[in-house]
Design an enzyme around this catalytic site. Structure first.
Site, short mmCIF file in Angstrom:
data_model
loop_
_atom_site.label_atom_id
_atom_site.label_comp_id
_atom_site.label_asym_id
_atom_site.label_seq_id
_atom_site.Cartn_x
_atom_site.Cartn_y
_atom_site.Cartn_z
N THR A 60 -20.46 -27.81 50.73
CA THR A 60 -21.62 -27.99 51.61
C THR A 60 -22.93 -27.81 50.87
O THR A 60 -23.93 -28.46 51.18
CB THR A 60 -21.54 -26.99 52.78
N TYR A 73 -21.59 -34.32 57.55
CA TYR A 73 -22.22 -34.51 56.25
C TYR A 73 -21.13 -34.83 55.23
O TYR A 73 -19.94 -34.63 55.46
CB TYR A 73 -22.98 -33.26 55.81
N THR A 139 -17.49 -23.41 51.28
CA THR A 139 -17.20 -22.08 51.85
C THR A 139 -15.81 -21.95 52.45
O THR A 139 -15.31 -20.84 52.61
CB THR A 139 -18.25 -21.73 52.93
N ASP A 140 -15.16 -23.06 52.79
CA ASP A 140 -13.90 -22.97 53.52
C ASP A 140 -12.82 -22.22 52.73
O ASP A 140 -12.05 -21.46 53.31
CB ASP A 140 -13.39 -24.37 53.89
N LYS A 212 -14.29 -15.30 54.97
CA LYS A 212 -15.14 -16.11 55.85
C LYS A 212 -14.80 -15.73 57.29
O LYS A 212 -13.65 -15.85 57.73
CB LYS A 212 -14.93 -17.60 55.62
N GLU A 334 7.28 -0.89 61.77
CA GLU A 334 7.88 -1.85 62.70
C GLU A 334 8.95 -2.70 62.03
O GLU A 334 9.99 -2.97 62.61
CB GLU A 334 6.81 -2.76 63.35
#
Length: 377
Positions: A60, A73, A139-140, A212, A334
């Site tokens: 981005t 974009y 950023t993903d 993120k 657990e």
């Protein structure tokens, strides 16, 4: 106070000493101030600027919109030269150079680009002509790339990843300020020996900790378990305490001879989860599976049974993580990890767990040893 014994004073006549005392007691005009002796001139040489090399991968931060009225974009539309030229005064922070490694949205980041980046970063940092590396990234998956590099970069020199939540053509784009701060951090001596860092939205994060946390806001990243490594605003940095976990030069992992990474899949646990996808992943070639489990890394009895079976029959590496945003996955809580031969992820979310599992599998399939790696890194 130490007494001052001067041979000259001992030789003075008594009368002269008395006269001196009388003169001291009498009123006197103020003495003219003694001019200060100027300090000796010292040679002042400007400190050479740090040499920072920027590797661009797209994302981005290099994106362009068809219209500022639309969300959409194209990632990676601008090259590294455009990014450098767009930030005022960036050249004042460091002597900059750059190259384009990829031009993708980070949703398309893959193992081959990771290996290419790692080889190039290590090559650059071995040179006396490079003091630090900045990587522009979408950023993903930035947290995954950053953590991968954190485990395989073999240098104490700064490596800083940076991205943006708004494309370069957006109104109030955040990319230029983020890039300015990233270069400032990379150029700062305080960034040395901190592992790989992520700089975004005026914060400095350790690659190991950052996640993120929001889909679109500029305040999208945080380190939920440990907090940031520092703050940076207009290039001014306030550092916090260093990480206590191993990374970079203290990491046992190396990609020097690797051409590919083992396949590790992430499966999302949910109510009524069946074993079908687990079976499909193993038959498709997965050497490891990370479960984004419910709660403390749990899942249905059927899924647990299938994972135990594949771990026993095929040596499948099974890592229990969680789909919950915060909190640790505790070993033998657990789920009996010792009996099943599973690994508990601790602080790591599923994405970070996958990265570490991939590198762990380049050395061992022993779940006990892999668990030690999760505790160490």
């Amino acid at each position: 106070m130490r007494a001052f014994h001067s041979p000259v004073l001992r030789a003075l006549p008594v009368a002269l000493c008395a006269l001196a005392c009388v003169a001291y007691a009498a009123p006197q005009a103020p003495a003219a101030p003694t001019p200060a002796t100027p300090p000796a001139a010292t040679e002042s040489r400007p400190r050479p600027k740090p040499r920072v090399h920027i590797l661009a991968t797209g994302g981005t931060i290099a994106g362009a919109q068809a219209s500022q009225k639309e969300y959409g974009y194209k990632s990676g539309a601008f090259k590294v030269e455009d990014l450098i030229a767009a930030v005022s005064n960036l050249q004042e922070l460091a002597t900059l150079s750059g190259e384009q490694v990829a031009s993708i949205g980070s949703q398309d980041m893959n193992d081959q680009i990771w290996l290419r980046l790692a080889h190039r970063v290590n090559e650059l940092l071995q040179s006396d002509d490079v003091d630090a590396v900045v990587i522009t990234h979408g950023t993903d998956t930035m947290e995954e790339t950053a953590y991968f590099l954190d485990l395989v970069v073999k240098s104490t020199k700064p490596v800083v990843l940076v991205g943006s939540m708004r494309p370069a053509t957006a109104v109030s784009a955040d990319g230029p300020a983020n890039l300015y701060n990233a270069v400032a951090v990379a150029a700062d001596p305080g960034a040395c020996n901190r592992g790989v860092l992520v700089v975004i939205n005026d914060e400095v994060h350790a690659a190991r900790n950052v996640e993120k946390m929001n889909t679109t806001n500029v305040e999208a990243f945080s380190s939920p378990e440990r907090g940031p490594q520092g703050l940076v605003n207009t290039g001014k940095i306030a550092w916090f305490e260093r990480m206590d976990k191993r990374n970079t030069v203290r990491s046992e992992f190396s990609v020097e001879k690797l051409q590919k990474l083992p396949r590790v899949d992430i499966l999302y646990a949910h109510a009524n989860m069946s074993a079908d996808l687990i079976d499909a992943a193993v038959r498709g070639g997965a050497k490891g599976i990370v479960i984004a489990g419910v709660g403390d890394g749990n899942m249905t009895e059927g899924a647990l049974a299938a994972l135990e079976r594949w771990a026993r029959q095929k040596g499948l590496l099974v890592v229990r993580s969680t789909r919950v945003p915060t909190g640790m996955v505790l070993r033998n809580n657990e789920v009996n990890d010792d009996k099943a031969g599973f690994v508990a992820s601790g602080e790591f979310n599923p994405a970070k767990s996958r990265v570490l599992a991939q590198l762990a599998l380049t050395e061992t399939r022993d779940p006990k040893r892999v668990q030690q790696m999760f505790n160490t890194y």
